[in-house]
Design a protein around this motif. Structure first.
Motif, short mmCIF file in Angstrom:
data_model
loop_
_atom_site.label_atom_id
_atom_site.label_comp_id
_atom_site.label_asym_id
_atom_site.label_seq_id
_atom_site.Cartn_x
_atom_site.Cartn_y
_atom_site.Cartn_z
N GLU A 177 -1.67 18.76 -35.54
CA GLU A 177 -1.91 19.94 -36.35
C GLU A 177 -0.59 20.66 -36.60
OE1 GLU A 177 -4.82 20.78 -37.74
OE2 GLU A 177 -5.58 18.90 -36.87
N LEU A 178 -0.56 21.37 -37.71
CA LEU A 178 0.69 22.03 -38.08
C LEU A 178 1.17 23.02 -37.02
CD1 LEU A 178 0.43 22.64 -41.93
CD2 LEU A 178 2.07 21.20 -40.69
N ASP A 179 0.23 23.71 -36.36
CA ASP A 179 0.65 24.71 -35.38
C ASP A 179 1.18 24.07 -34.10
OD1 ASP A 179 -1.79 23.74 -34.70
OD2 ASP A 179 -2.59 25.65 -33.95
N GLN A 180 0.93 22.77 -33.94
CA GLN A 180 1.46 22.08 -32.76
C GLN A 180 2.79 21.39 -33.05
OE1 GLN A 180 -2.06 19.75 -32.21
NE2 GLN A 180 -2.49 20.77 -30.26
N LEU A 181 3.16 21.44 -34.31
CA LEU A 181 4.36 20.71 -34.75
C LEU A 181 5.63 21.33 -34.18
CD1 LEU A 181 5.08 18.33 -36.56
CD2 LEU A 181 5.33 19.94 -38.45
N TRP A 182 5.68 22.65 -34.24
CA TRP A 182 6.91 23.34 -33.86
C TRP A 182 7.33 23.06 -32.42
CZ3 TRP A 182 10.87 24.39 -36.28
CH2 TRP A 182 11.83 25.31 -35.80
N PRO A 183 6.40 23.12 -31.44
CA PRO A 183 6.79 22.83 -30.05
C PRO A 183 7.37 21.42 -29.88
CG PRO A 183 4.61 23.81 -30.13
CD PRO A 183 5.00 23.55 -31.54
N LEU A 184 7.00 20.51 -30.78
CA LEU A 184 7.57 19.16 -30.71
C LEU A 184 8.95 19.13 -31.35
CD1 LEU A 184 4.66 16.76 -31.75
CD2 LEU A 184 5.79 16.88 -29.52
N LEU A 185 9.01 19.77 -32.53
CA LEU A 185 10.22 19.67 -33.37
C LEU A 185 11.39 20.46 -32.79
CD1 LEU A 185 10.60 18.10 -35.95
CD2 LEU A 185 10.10 20.18 -37.26
N PHE A 186 11.08 21.65 -32.28
CA PHE A 186 12.15 22.55 -31.84
C PHE A 186 13.06 21.93 -30.77
CE2 PHE A 186 13.87 26.15 -29.38
CZ PHE A 186 14.60 26.74 -30.39
N PRO A 187 12.49 21.41 -29.65
CA PRO A 187 13.37 20.79 -28.65
C PRO A 187 14.09 19.55 -29.20
CG PRO A 187 11.06 20.65 -27.99
CD PRO A 187 11.08 21.40 -29.25
N ALA A 188 13.42 18.83 -30.11
CA ALA A 188 14.04 17.62 -30.67
C ALA A 188 15.30 17.97 -31.46
CB ALA A 188 13.05 16.88 -31.55
N ILE A 189 15.17 19.06 -32.26
CA ILE A 189 16.35 19.50 -33.03
C ILE A 189 17.47 19.89 -32.07
CG2 ILE A 189 17.24 21.30 -34.58
CD1 ILE A 189 14.51 21.33 -35.95
N GLY A 190 17.09 20.60 -31.01
CA GLY A 190 18.08 21.01 -30.01
C GLY A 190 18.80 19.81 -29.41
N GLN A 191 18.04 18.79 -29.06
CA GLN A 191 18.66 17.59 -28.46
C GLN A 191 19.59 16.89 -29.44
OE1 GLN A 191 15.03 15.64 -27.38
NE2 GLN A 191 15.14 16.28 -25.23
N THR A 192 19.13 16.80 -30.67
CA THR A 192 19.96 16.15 -31.69
C THR A 192 21.28 16.90 -31.87
OG1 THR A 192 18.07 15.23 -32.87
CG2 THR A 192 20.08 15.56 -34.14
N LEU A 193 21.17 18.22 -31.98
CA LEU A 193 22.39 19.01 -32.16
C LEU A 193 23.32 18.84 -30.96
CD1 LEU A 193 21.10 22.34 -33.77
CD2 LEU A 193 22.36 20.47 -34.87
N GLN A 194 22.71 18.83 -29.78
CA GLN A 194 23.48 18.67 -28.55
C GLN A 194 24.28 17.35 -28.59
OE1 GLN A 194 20.74 19.03 -25.29
NE2 GLN A 194 22.36 18.56 -23.81
N MET A 195 23.59 16.28 -28.99
CA MET A 195 24.23 14.97 -29.08
C MET A 195 25.37 14.98 -30.10
SD MET A 195 21.50 11.86 -28.94
CE MET A 195 20.02 12.67 -29.50
N VAL A 196 25.05 15.50 -31.29
CA VAL A 196 26.04 15.46 -32.37
C VAL A 196 27.28 16.29 -32.00
CG1 VAL A 196 26.50 16.11 -34.76
CG2 VAL A 196 24.38 14.96 -34.18
N VAL A 197 27.04 17.48 -31.45
CA VAL A 197 28.18 18.34 -31.11
C VAL A 197 29.04 17.70 -30.02
CG1 VAL A 197 28.85 20.55 -30.06
CG2 VAL A 197 27.11 20.50 -31.86
N ALA A 198 28.40 17.21 -28.97
CA ALA A 198 29.15 16.61 -27.87
C ALA A 198 29.94 15.40 -28.36
CB ALA A 198 28.19 16.20 -26.75
N VAL A 199 29.28 14.56 -29.15
CA VAL A 199 29.94 13.35 -29.65
C VAL A 199 31.09 13.72 -30.58
CG1 VAL A 199 29.64 11.34 -31.14
CG2 VAL A 199 27.98 11.81 -29.35
N MET A 200 30.87 14.70 -31.45
CA MET A 200 31.93 15.07 -32.38
C MET A 200 33.17 15.60 -31.66
SD MET A 200 31.44 14.10 -35.35
CE MET A 200 32.90 14.83 -36.08
N LEU A 201 32.95 16.32 -30.56
CA LEU A 201 34.11 16.81 -29.80
C LEU A 201 34.94 15.63 -29.31
CD1 LEU A 201 32.54 19.76 -27.74
CD2 LEU A 201 34.12 19.89 -29.66
N ILE A 202 34.25 14.62 -28.76
CA ILE A 202 34.96 13.44 -28.26
C ILE A 202 35.61 12.67 -29.41
CG2 ILE A 202 34.67 11.21 -27.08
CD1 ILE A 202 32.29 12.57 -25.57
#
Lengths: 219, 346
Positions: free
Chosen positions: A4-29
């Motif tokens: 359901e749409l109202d359950q989407l955000w709890p899934l998406l939000f941490p995923a975006i955080g993890q992706t950003l974490q990966m990209v930022v850390a990798v880009m620094l290296i």
């Protein structure tokens, strides 16, 4: 079944955080290691600051090696190495190892290309003005190539975003993982669509910001 | 002072060896401008790069401001380069830096304080007449202004020696003149030794004190410009002051080619030939220019065969060199050096 749409955000939000974490850390290296590699690649070539045929050939060979494997295969192939470095083969920290390994040669080539656009005469003027090689690299080559380098950085960030999605498939977390485990394996169309939209928005934002920076730097 | 002795430069080794300079000698004193001219590919730029230490000579010696810089170890090259200011073709300014920042480059490399840097940069921009353009980017300046910034940058560390590698190539005539006037001023005011690399004879005529003709890596002729111009047989002198096309001679007259240079020659020699000596002189071609600060002229004249002795003795009295021109061969522009130079200009 579909989330359901109202359950989407709890899934998406941490995923975006993890992706950003990966990209930022990798880009620094990637920037920290890829920039010097690109600088050496450029300046070891004939007519540059320290021409060295053997050094250039060797470095170029290694860089090509890193770039010749498709990311998915590279990631699988170096699992023992990843375990040795990161202590694990799943999760964000495990993804950073193959992503950096693929990203460094990628960015190094982009830096080399950007530096090649700086007129050789500018480097000569720096040398004639009494600059050391390092001074000339920093204040002439990198400084003059700054708009091009900002463009390279944009391309690299988008590339790393793509790698992070692929890394998600083998359990690195992030948006890629969400797309595979919900969208692909459970036929969850809502999540699938949401991940696609998220990726599109992220790439557009990165490119938009990158273009603005390039324009600001160019004059 | 810049002195080059038996300079050889060969690129590559073994069978791929490509000699570029052969036993080149050059001597430029403080307070003078020495020009090196020649067609493209003659080795001019390699010579310049050997003098400003961007290139190592294969053999021979190079002195800059009294120091033998030929065998300096790598770590001493940098301080040595600071004694030489280099002005490049098209200035080679950093596009992303303002005029002031470009001028400050050598000062920053040296590590002077921000206050000293600011003062010196202002002084230098003032010197080249661009005090009001300090914050302009190179793209906002004209070609001549960019070159002035390049000159200011070259002077930043108070060098005793300035190297100008095709600094006026690509500039329009007005900008060329203003840049050359500036170089002349600097030579005198700062007592600089200036090595001027160029393929333009006008540039040599305008500012050089001495000139050397470089062809295929060899100096084929060199000397003070006034002496070269005074010598009717000097290839370089003829290129500097070419004979004008000669209008057809009348039958029965002898043709003479005149060459002169210097203050001793009265400027009204032609009228005096008629008034004082009663000679009927036909002028077939003539050119007079100021070279190295003095008048220099070339003329082709015709007089009756019977008056030849009177003509030559009158001219000799004023220091004008005269030689008869064979009827079938009037002086023309087909001298080899003219071709070489014309080629280079084209």
């Amino acid at each position: 079944m579909s989330t359901e749409l109202d359950q989407l955000w709890p899934l998406l939000f941490p995923a975006i955080g993890q992706t950003l974490q990966m990209v930022v850390a990798v880009m620094l290296i990637v920037v920290a290691v890829g920039t010097p590699v690109g600088v050496v690649l450029h300046n070891a070539s004939p007519g540059a600051l320290f021409p060295h045929r053997a050094l250039r050939a060797a470095l170029s060979w290694v860089v090509n090696l890193g770039r010749s494997l498709p990311f998915l295969i590279l990631m699988a192939a170096i699992i023992p190495f990843t375990r040795y470095v990161a202590g694990t083969t799943i999760g964000v920290s495990a993804a950073i190892v193959p992503m950096s390994l693929a990203g460094i040669p990628y960015f190094a080539r982009l830096v080399e290309t950007a530096l090649r656009e700086v007129p050789r005469e500018a480097t000569e003027a720096g040398r004639a003005a009494g600059g050391s090689r390092l001074q000339v690299i920093v204040s002439v080559q990198l400084a003059e190539a700054l708009p091009a380098l900002a463009g390279s950085l944009t391309i690299a960030i988008v590339g790393m975003l793509e790698f992070s999605a692929i890394a998600g498939t083998i359990g690195a977390g992030g948006i890629g993982y969400l797309a595979i485990s919900y969208g692909y394996e459970r036929f969850d169309t809502t999540v699938m669509a949401a991940t696609i939209v998220t990726l599109i928005v992220m790439v557009q934002l990165i490119q938009f910001t990158g273009d603005r920076v390039v324009r600001r730097l160019a004059h | 002072m810049i002195r080059v002795e038996k300079l050889q430069k060969t690129f590559g080794t073994g069978t791929r060896a490509r000699p570029v300079l052969h036993e080149v000698d050059l001597d430029i004193a403080q307070g003078t401008i020495g020009a090196v001219v020649g067609p493209s590919g003659a080795g001019k730029s390699t010579l310049a790069r050997c003098v400003n230490l961007l290139e190592r000579p294969t053999s021979g010696r190079v002195w800059v401001a009294g120091t033998d810089v030929t065998d300096l170890p790598e770590r001493e090259l940098r301080p040595a380069r600071r004694a030489i200011g280099t002005v490049f073709q098209s200035a080679n300014l950093l596009r992303r830096r303002t005029a002031a920042e470009n001028v400050a480059m050598p000062l920053r490399y040296l590590g002077v304080t921000a206050r000293d840097e600011k003062r010196r940069v202002a002084e230098l921009l003032e010197r080249v007449g661009l005090a009001d353009r300090a914050d302009y980017y190179p793209a906002q300046l004209s070609g001549g202004q960019r070159q002035r910034v390049g000159i200011a940058r070259a002077l930043a560390l108070r060098p005793k020696v300035l190297l100008s590698d095709e600094a006026t190539s690509g500039l329009d005539p007005v900008a060329t003149r203003s840049v050359l006037a500036l170089l002349r001023e600097l030579r005198t005011d700062l007592d600089l030794a200036i090595l001027l690399i160029t393929h333009e004879m006008e540039v040599v005529r305008e500012v050089a004190d001495t000139a050397a003709l470089l062809r295929e890596g060899r100096v084929v002729e060199s000397g003070p410009v006034d002496r070269l111009v005074a010598d009717p047989h000097s290839a370089l002198g003829n290129a500097l002051l070419p004979d004008r096309p000669v209008s057809p001679n009348r039958q029965g007259l002898g043709t003479w080619r005149l060459t002169y240079q210097g203050q001793a020659v009265p400027t009204d020699w032609l009228t005096r030939l008629g008034a004082d000596h009663g000679l009927d002189v036909h002028v077939l071609s003539a050119t007079v220019e100021e070279i190295a600060g003095r008048a220099a002229g070339r003329a082709t004249v015709a007089v009756g065969h019977d008056r030849a002795d009177e003509l030559t003795s009158a001219l000799a009295g004023w220091g004008i060199h005269a030689e008869p021109v064979p009827l079938e061969r009037t002086p023309s522009t087909d001298e080899p050096v003219r071709e070489a130079v014309t080629e280079a200009v084209a």
